[in-house]
Scaffold this active site. Structure first.
Site: not given
Ligand code: AMP
Length: 215
Positions: A13, A88, A127, A160, A171
Site C-alpha cells: 500500500k 484499521r 524490508r 524497522r 501485526r
C-alpha cells in the site's frame, strides 16, 4: 477525492500510495509514517504510540483518529487524500466518515490489496527503510544500488523494529482480528474495489489507477 487503501501490512500500500502521490495531486497520508515521525521527535503522541508500535500492536483509536482529524481540518475537502493504513478498525472507519462529513466531504473509493500471508511475511522480513526519508527497499526484491544506503536521499537503511519476526506475527494477528472486518464493512457500502497485490509493482499500479478511475 478521498481514497482508502486497505490490506495487510506488507501488501504494498505504502509503495503504491507514494507513487500515486508523485504522479497525481493526491496527498499521501500514512498514519504509520506520521506515527514514526512522532516517535522520532519524542512528542507526546510519539511517547504514547511507541510501545504499541514496537510490538506490532495497534495504537489506540483515539490517538490515530486525532492525528487524521487535525490533518483533515487543515487540508479541508478540496485536497485529494490517499489514506494508507487508516482506518484499521471499524471505530476508525466510523470516525473517518464523521470527520469527512464535517468538512462536507466523503470517501470515494476503498481499494483492497489482496495478497497471501506467506508473501506478506517474505516482503516484511526483507524490508529495509531509510532512516532519513522513509523510502522502502527490499534486500532481495528491491535492493538499493549501494548496500544499506538509500538511492533517493543517501540516508542509512535500517530494519524497522516491527519488521522483525515476532512483531510481524503480532501485526498479522491485529490485522486478522480487527482490520480484515473492514473488507466486509466497505463491501456492504458498495465502495470496495479489489487489486491482486501479489504481482509486479507495475501491474498493481495499473490496476490501482483503473480501480480509482484514473487512466
Ligand atoms: P504501517 O507503517 O502502516 O505498517 O504502521 C506501523 C505501525 O503503526 C502499526 O503496526 C501500528 O502500530 C501503527 N499504526 C499505523 N496506523 C495505525 C492505525 N490506523 N491504527 C492503529 N495503529 C496504527
Amino acid at each position: 477525492m478521498k481514497i482508502v487503501l486497505l490490506g495487510p501490512p506488507g501488501a504494498g500500500k505504502g509503495t503504491q500510495a507514494a507513487r500515486l502521490a508523485q504522479d497525481t495531486k493526491y496527498e499521501h497520508l500514512s498514519t504509520g509514517e506520521m506515527l514514526r515521525r512522532a516517535v522520532k521527535s519524542g512528542s507526546e503522541i510519539g511517547i504514547r504510540a511507541e510501545s504499541f508500535m514496537k510490538n506490532g500492536g495497534l495504537v489506540p483509536d483515539e490517538v490515530v483518529i486525532g492525528i487524521i482529524e487535525d490533518r483533515l481540518k487543515s487540508d479541508g475537502a478540496e485536497v485529494s487524500h490517499i489514506f494508507d493504513g487508516f482506518p484499521r478498525t471499524v471505530t476508525q472507519a466510523e470516525a473517518l466518515e464523521e470527520m469527512l462529513g464535517r468538512i462536507d466531504s466523503g470517501l470515494d473509493r476503498v481499494v483492497y490489496f489482496d495478497v497471501p500471508e506467506e508473501v506478506v511475511v517474505e516482503r516484511l522480513s526483507g524490508r529495509r527503510t531509510c532512516s532519513k526519508c522513509g523510502a522502502n527497499f527490499h534486500e532481495k526484491f528491491v535492493p538499493p544500488k549501494k548496500e544499506n544506503i538509500c538511492d533517493k536521499c543517501g540516508g542509512g537503511l535500517y530494519q524497522r523494529d516491527d519488521d522483525k519476526p515476532e512483531s510481524i506475527r503480532n501485526r498479522l494477528a491485529s490485522y486478522k482480528a480487527l482490520t480484515s472486518e473492514l473488507i466486509e464493512y466497505y463491501d456492504k457500502k458498495k465502495m470496495l474495489g479489489r487489486v491482486a497485490a501479489d504481482r509486479e509493482p507495475e501491474s498493481i499500479y495499473a490496476d490501482l489507477k483503473k480501480t480509482i478511475g484514473l487512466n
